[in-house]
Structures are given as C-alpha cells and as structure tokens.
Write an enzyme that holds these catalytic residues in place. Structure first.
Site, PDB file in Angstrom:
ATOM      1  CG  ASP A  45      14.262  21.854 -42.454  1.00 25.62           C
ATOM      2  OD1 ASP A  45      15.466  22.220 -41.975  1.00 25.62           O
ATOM      3  OD2 ASP A  45      13.456  22.312 -43.328  1.00 25.62           O
ATOM      4  CB  ALA A  88      -1.005  -0.073   1.401  1.00 17.96           C
ATOM      5  CG  ASN A  93       0.348   5.506  -1.109  1.00 23.38           C
ATOM      6  OD1 ASN A  93      -0.768   5.193  -1.359  1.00 23.38           O
ATOM      7  ND2 ASN A  93       1.407   5.066  -1.982  1.00 23.38           N
ATOM      8  CG  ASP A  96      18.747  21.672 -38.570  1.00 27.84           C
ATOM      9  OD1 ASP A  96      19.611  22.561 -38.385  1.00 27.84           O
ATOM     10  OD2 ASP A  96      18.001  21.861 -39.542  1.00 27.84           O
ATOM     11  CG  ASP A 126      17.143  25.292 -39.694  1.00 25.05           C
ATOM     12  OD1 ASP A 126      18.137  26.200 -39.874  1.00 25.05           O
ATOM     13  OD2 ASP A 126      16.856  24.649 -40.757  1.00 25.05           O
TER      14      ASP A 126
END
Length: 889
Positions: A621, A284, A687, A625, A330
């Site tokens: 892209d 538990a 808890n 990169d 970029d």
C-alpha cells in the site's frame, strides 16, 4: 552537494558546514537561487513520455493481431463482409484495451508528485518564509510542525518531541521518535536513521528544525521513482502460451490447406473452386476468435472479481493470479489492521487479554482512566471506534480505544479531570506527565512512558487497591515482564500516578510515583488474513512477508499468521545486503520474513523468486512498495490505504484492503484458466475435425464434402456463442485443493493435446463416414450428402461443448444445466442449422436439402455416440467403482 549515505553519520554542525549553511540564518536568497539553477527543482521528474499514438499503433504489432488482420483480408476476398467487420472490431477492441492499460501505466511515476509538500517554512537570510517546496535546495533550513508533510530529505538539527509517520516510505507501523545525535554505521537502514526525515513522510507530533540535504530525484522518494522506471513488466504466462500457440496453429493450418488445394488440383478440380476452398479452410482452421473469447472470458471474470472487492486494471492479470506460486506481501495494513491496538495489560500482578471482555481487575479502571488523561489524542464521541475520525499519535489513540472498550466514558473523564499542566513527551525523557484537578479540588499527576525509565521514578505498585513497596525483587520481576512482552513484539508503556498539592514545581511531579501496570500494544493481524494464509498454503502457495518493520514485530506477526516455524526463516535488510544475488537465489525458498527492508531489497526478493521460475504476486500500500509491485508478475495494491503511486503501478486493486480477497482472486484466476483450456480444447478439436474432413476426402479422391460457404457457416455457428458459454463455466470443485500449475507448463499439458487430437479425429472421421455412407451406400445426391455432412459436423461440435466442460468427468456428472448459457448457446446454433436446411431462401444460399427423420437419426447417432458411451459408463460402471472403492476404504 553530498553523499546521501553518510548524512546520518555526521553531527548536525558537520552537515551544516558541509553544505555551507547557517543554522540560524539559513542560506541567502542569492545563494539559494544559484543552487536551484545548478541542481534543479525539488520535484520528482517524469520519465520520457511515449506519444499516445505510438502506444496505440504498437498494439497492432502482436503476432495474433497480424493473423487477425490477415483473416480480415481473406474474408473480404470471399465477399464475407460481415465476418471481416467482426474481425476488425475484435482487433480494434483489443488495441483500445491495450492502449488504455499502457497509457495508465505511464502515469505511475507522475503520481509520486502528489506526495511532495506544496509549501515549506524556510529560513532564508534569517527570515522565516513560506515558499514553494519545489524551490528548496540542499543547505536550506526548514521548520517542521505536527501535521506537516516533509518536503525533502533532511538532517535534523533541533527536535522537540518529534515523531514522524514513515509508513508510506519504510512500512514502519509505529510513529518514529527522532533525535539529533549522529549514528555510527554508514549502512544503517533508512527505517533506523533516527536523525533524518524524508520526503513524503509526515510529522505525527512535536516540532523540529532541519537541514535540507537531498532534493528531487536524489531523495529516497526519487530513488523509488528511478526503480519504478527500471522495473520490467513481463508478458503473462497466458500471453506467452497464446502467442506460441497462434504461431503453431497458423503454420500447421496453412500446411494442411496447401496439401488439400494441391491434391484437389491434381485430381482435376477447378482452380477457382480450390482457391475458394483453400481460403475457406484457412478461415475455419485458424481460430481467429480465440483472442476475442479469451478477452471476453477475462472480462467476465473481472466482473465477478469486482463483486468480490478486487478491481483488475489489466485483464491478463486475472490469469496470472491463477498460476501464482508466491505471494510477497507487505505487513502493515495488508496482513495487519494498520491500527495500533492494546492487546495485553499487566495489572494487579496478572495478565489480562483485552479481547476477553469478561476479564477485569480492581485496578484496571484506574489504569484506563490514567491512560486516557495522560493523552493528547482525541476520538469522535459519537463514533469512537472509527479510525478516520481519530486524531493524534497512533499509540495514544490505541490507549483511548482501550479505555473506551474497558467501560470508561471518555467525555465524562475529560469533564471530571481538568488539565492544569503538562510535561510533553520527548525522546530524551521517554515519558509524558500531566497535572489534573478534579471537582473536589484534588490534584493528581498521571504519567506514562517507557517501563524501564518510568520504573526509576516509581516507589510503589498498586495491587488490588493496596500499595506495595517496589523493592528490588519487584523491580526485577517487572523488568522481566516488560522484556517478555517486548519479545512478543508488543510496544509496552508503563502507567503511573500520584496525588499532589498542585503547588509543587514540575520537576517534583514525577517523584514517588505509584505504578498501576504495563500496557502492551501492537498492530494486530487481520483475522480473515490468518485464515487466508492457511487457505493459500492449502492451495500450494507460499506467503512471504516483506516489511520495513522491526524483526521482532515481523516475527510475532508471522508466527500469529502461521507463516514461520524455524529460526532461520527471517532475515533483515542489512543481512540481505551481505548476500549476493546468487546467495539470495539459493536461500530464497527458505526465507519467509524480510524485516527492515528498503525498496531495492523488495525488488531483489521479487527478482530472486522470478529467477526460480516462480510466478510472483506482490501486495502493498505504501510508496515503498510501488517498484516491487511493478516488477512482480502481478502487483496488488490496497484500495483504501494504498497511495495513488501504488495503485498506478499495480495490476489489481483490493477495494477492501483484505488479504483474504487475494485468495479469492487466485481461485477466480484458476477457474478462468480452466475455462480458457476448455474452449481451447473445444475450438481446436472442432477445427481439427473440419480440416480432417476436407483433407481425408481429398486424400481418398472424394468430392468436396463441404462447399466454401458451408465451411464458413460451420465456423460461424460453432466458434461463437458455444465457445463463449464455456468462458462462464462455474469453478470446478476442489480448484483450490491442487497446487499451482507450473508457470512453464504448456497449454496442452495434462493430456489436453491428446484429447484435442482424439476428439478432432472422431469429429472428422464420423462426418466423413456419414458423407460416404450417404453418397455411396444410401444413394443420395451430392447436395443432400453434403447437407448430411454439414449437419453431422455441426452437431458433433455442439455435443462436444458439454464434453469439453470437464477434463476428468462426463457431462452427466457436472450436470447438464449447471451452465445454462451453454445449453442456450447450443440451442441457438441448432436453430441456425435448421434454418439453413428448411428455410427455402437460406437453403438456396447455402446449397442444402431438407433432411428426413431417419436422416436426423443417423446424424445424431454419429455425432453423439461418445456422449452416449459416457452416459452408459456413468449409469452402469461408476456406481460399481464407487462401491468397490468404498469397500476398500
């Protein structure tokens, strides 16, 4: 065979001598085979692969995974086979997710191979043959034509109007004109080496003969592959926080369990009973569902992000976006449209903005017609604005688009004027001329080119349909206008014409031309990206442009985006080379634009920000990169224009190539982290409450308030659906109006630890008080008192679901039904509680007794009095506070 940094400084003859080759005959077949044996194939080498089984089993070495395995053993010892199977499923699911992510990452370098040309025209022994590109060696002579993918790094020895597209390597948005002349500086950036061509780039126009100087891993593309191998992928902040949290919770829970068990034994409780109690408490207390719920929350966030055009390849990247502080982006195709576009025209002694369709002038249609005819590009007649269907040089395509939008019927113009001759563009001439004849048999020469060059061939300027003699005053004014347009990062072309007889020799075509005007073009910013930069700034994010483009172009875009204001906020690659890592770290916070940079520069910038403790997102892209994307805390690739290399190195892909999507993803990331904090608050409070009930009862010498099976039932009905429902909570208002959280911030920051402890104490104490009251004051039997305690403990936690949904507001303010899943989850847990109390067979299994209406009144009052107080506060006090606040305002 040579030093890559100095090839561009040598003359073509010196380079040929250095590599013991011949410009006419090339290498002999035997010499080429010998060099191939010595140097190896012209290919990108793969890194040493980790076996798939090793990647899979490494997923089980994480600390929290080991805790889950331990919880599985505990559940088996208790005979809770269902719980054990569930935990095993969680472990395997996490392992599979991690395996898939790592296995795909291993393929990053492999995809670089797709950028190498399959074949090349090679001169061997005086004969031109088509050979596999991987068989090229330094010293080979190759021939290049428009459309070819360049198979290796080469020094040009002959060029004929050659222009190359180097955007995948350098980020340069415009086609680059090439020459054979040597360059003086050894340290000149790759983007400015006009006498070199590089593997993975393409020939946009013209033709050339070139000397192969570097192959395979010695090329610029090979250097990128090496950088990708060296790039380090760190743990995300969430992974670090959860690992640290898991260790603390396990050690603390085991300590408390040990105290409870030892105390019980000293009080004379049976050893077997206390062992089961201790094991149940351990199950538990340790939130074994935490990793699973985090995974589920991230996965649900991923589904929402897919709808917003962002594909997350690694789940933790969602949370990383939420704490991003710096976006290194970029320029080409990311902030801009990646389409050369005519934006401004000087004609009839006036400037015309092409976005203003209401503006026109008498000479403008003639200028558009001349630009469309002195042109070798083509667009689709049915879909002229579609860049995917346009063919040719980007600059010429931009001129056709401008003419089309300016009202010129391109097909009609092409049929009206037939081309009779052409002087093609060459870098030495910096202009192009065509001779046409119309249906009336009238011959006209149309010319376009660099304004400063073209001006020397013009005698007149056409203004409003009349010709004006180009005297020195006019020439100086036009040069000044050209300089002003160029200073604003526009690529400027002059357009001119003259009538002719059609019998003149070519060298007379360009005499006494009539200048029509100047055309300025650029790769413009995306409108949505401009707004996204503003939104990012409002959210406390810094946007940094890192591009291989020219400094003037980068600054113009940066100013248009609202990224720069001061003169000291831009730096070039060569200037960056003069800075040590320490110098860069000191200046990095004040630099907003990096121009003319190479892949190692991008890595340095990302590392400099990370050294400051910032969480860095890198977008891009191109192949150039990829290493920086892999090094960054989160790499973001473009889905449409991005290369496979970039996508494989990234953590997230934007399917719409839209910078604005990053901002939406950051908002989603922040919301997901808030939700993770919500269910950490909920789980740990619950808890703590469960452990305190047992600990305080043992400390006070009371009977055990809950049996082992009842503890496990509490864990089942409270740690499952209610916690998961918190993971789909909608974003809080104003989530993007606050700065990013400190990446080193504890997960318990901003008072979360205090709230967990306080609420856990309330849950534990209220449950224990109900147990004591039922047992000693109400006179209930032990079994019925335990049922009261069980109901109070569960209902306290279910009420807490709504309280945990907001850190600074009550459940009435956020709306009880704003998260319908939380309501349904709580109702399902209540039904399960009622089932074990009122279904006879379940009642015997869980050792419970039926409760009466008064009993439930006490349970609900003890469980929900915090919510009751909050409701009173909202109904009574908050309107008063709002009234006072409004009066002050």
């Amino acid at each position: 065979m040579g030093v890559a940094e100095i090839w561009h400084t040598l003359t073509s003859d010196e380079a040929i001598i250095q590599l013991r080759s011949d410009s006419h005959r090339g290498l002999s077949t035997s010499e080429a085979e010998s060099r191939l044996q010595e140097i190896g194939l012209n290919a990108i080498q793969e890194a040493d692969k980790t076996p798939w089984w090793s990647i899979f089993f490494s997923q089980f070495q994480d600390f929290m995974v080991l805790v889950l395995i331990g919880a599985t053993v505990v559940s088996f010892l208790l005979g809770e086979v269902g719980d054990a199977i569930t935990i095993v499923a969680i472990v395997v699911m996490n392992a599979i997710l991690g395996f898939v992510q790592e296995y795909r990452a291993e393929k990053s370098v492999e995809t670089l191979k797709a950028l190498t040309a399959p074949e090349a025209r090679v001169v061997r022994g005086g004969q031109v043959d088509m050979l596999p590109a991987e068989e090229l060696v330094p010293g080979d002579i190759i021939e290049l034509e428009a459309g070819d993918r360049i198979p290796a790094d080469c020094r040009l020895i002959e060029v004929h109007g050659l222009q190359t597209d180097e955007a995948p390597l350098t980020g340069e948005s415009q086609s680059v004109s090439k020459t054979t002349e040597p360059l003086s500086r050894p340290d000149i950036p790759v983007a400015d080496r006009r006498n070199m061509v590089y593997m993975g780039t393409t020939v946009a126009r013209g033709r050339a003969k070139a000397l192969v100087v570097e192959t395979g891993m010695h090329t610029e593309m090979g250097n990128i592959a090496n950088l990708m191998r060296e790039a380090v992928e760190d743990q995300t902040p969430l992974q670090r926080r959860l690992e640290h949290l898991g260790k603390i919770l396990v050690y603390l829970s085991l300590l408390i369990v040990m105290v409870v068990v030892v105390t019980g034994l000293f009080r004379g409780e049976p050893l077997y009973q206390m062992f089961l109690t201790g094991v149940s408490l351990a199950v538990a207390a340790i939130p074994e569902g935490l990793p699973a719920i985090v995974t589920i929350a991230l996965a649900l966030g991923v589904q929402r992000m897919i709808k917003a055009h962002a594909i997350v390849r690694r789940l933790p990247a969602v949370e990383t976006l939420g704490c991003t502080t710096v976006i290194c982006t970029d320029k080409t195709g990311t902030l801009t449209k990646n389409q050369m576009t005519v934006t401004q025209i000087w004609v009839d002694n006036d400037f015309i903005d092409t976005t203003d369709e209401s503006r026109t002038s008498p000479t403008l249609p003639k200028l558009y017609t001349a630009a469309a005819l002195c042109n070798n590009a083509s667009v689709d007649e049915k879909d002229p604005d579609n860049p995917d269907k346009a063919k040719g040089d980007p600059t010429e395509i931009a001129l056709l688009w401008a003419a089309n939008h300016g009202g010129i019927d391109l097909s009609e113009v092409a049929s009206e004027y037939l081309r009779k001759g052409e002087i093609p563009f060459e870098s030495e001439r910096q202009r192009m001329a065509v001779l046409t004849v119309d249906r009336h048999n009238r011959y006209t020469v149309f010319v376009k080119g660099a304004p400063d060059v073209l001006l020397g061939f013009c005698r007149y300027l056409e203004i409003d349909g009349r010709l004006v003699l180009l005297d020195n005053e006019w020439r100086q004014r036009i040069r000044s206008i050209n300089d002003d347009m160029a200073a604003r990062a526009l690529r400027v072309l002059g357009v001119a014409y003259r009538s002719t007889t059609g019998e003149e020799p070519q060298d007379h075509w360009e005499r006494d031309l009539i200048l029509l005007g100047l055309v300025g073009m650029m790769d413009p910013p995306r409108p949505e990206a401009v707004q996204a930069v503003k939104d990012a700034k409002r959210a406390g994010l810094r946007t940094v442009m890192i591009t291989g483009d020219h400094p003037k172009t980068a600054r113009a875009i940066g100013e248009a985006m609202g990224m720069v204001a001061g003169a000291d906020e831009i730096i070039t690659g060569p200037e960056l080379d003069t800075l040590t890592d320490t110098d860069l770290a000191q200046r990095v916070e004040n630099i907003r634009i990096y121009a003319r940079v190479s892949p190692p520069h991008k890595l340095r910038v990302v590392r400099a920000w990370k050294a400051h403790g910032e969480v860095v997102a890198m977008t891009g892209d191109g192949v150039n990169d990829a290493p920086a994307l892999k090094e960054a805390d989160i790499g973001v690739a473009m889905g449409k224009t991005g290369t496979d290399v970039t996508k494989e190195a990234s953590a997230m892909i934007l399917t719409d190539d839209n910078f604005a999507t990053i901002v939406r993803a950051i908002e989603e990331g922040r919301a997901i982290y808030d939700n993770i904090r919500k269910f950490i608050r909920y789980l740990l409070s619950c808890n703590v409450g469960e452990v305190l009930v047992m600990f305080l009862a043992a400390f006070l010498g009371l009977p055990l308030p809950l049996l082992p099976i009842q503890i496990l039932f509490v864990n089942l009905v409270t740690d499952g659906l209610p916690a998961m429902a918190l993971g789909v909570d909608p974003p809080s208002p104003g989530v993007m109006d606050r700065p990013p959280r400190d990446p080193n911030e504890s997960i318990f920051a901003r008072g979360l630890g205090t709230k967990i402890a306080f609420r856990g104490l309330l849950i534990g104490v209220s449950t224990l008080l109900v147990f004591i009251w039922s047992l000693q004051l109400w006179g209930m039997g032990l079994r019925e008192a335990r049922t009261m305690a069980l109901a109070t403990l569960i209902m306290s936690q279910l009420f807490h679901v709504f309280d945990a949904r907001a850190e600074d507001r009550s459940f009435l303010e956020i709306g009880l039904f704003s998260n319908i899943w939380a309501v349904l989850a709580v109702l399902s847990s209540v039904m399960m509680l009622l089932a074990i109390i009122y279904v006879p067979s379940l009642r015997e299994l869980f050792k419970t007794d039926p409760l009466g209406l008064l009993d439930w009144g006490i349970v609900v009052l003890a469980s929900g009095f915090i919510q009751l107080l909050a409701a009173v506060r909202d109904v009574v006090l908050r309107p008063i506070r709002h009234f006072v606040h409004g009066s002050v305002q």
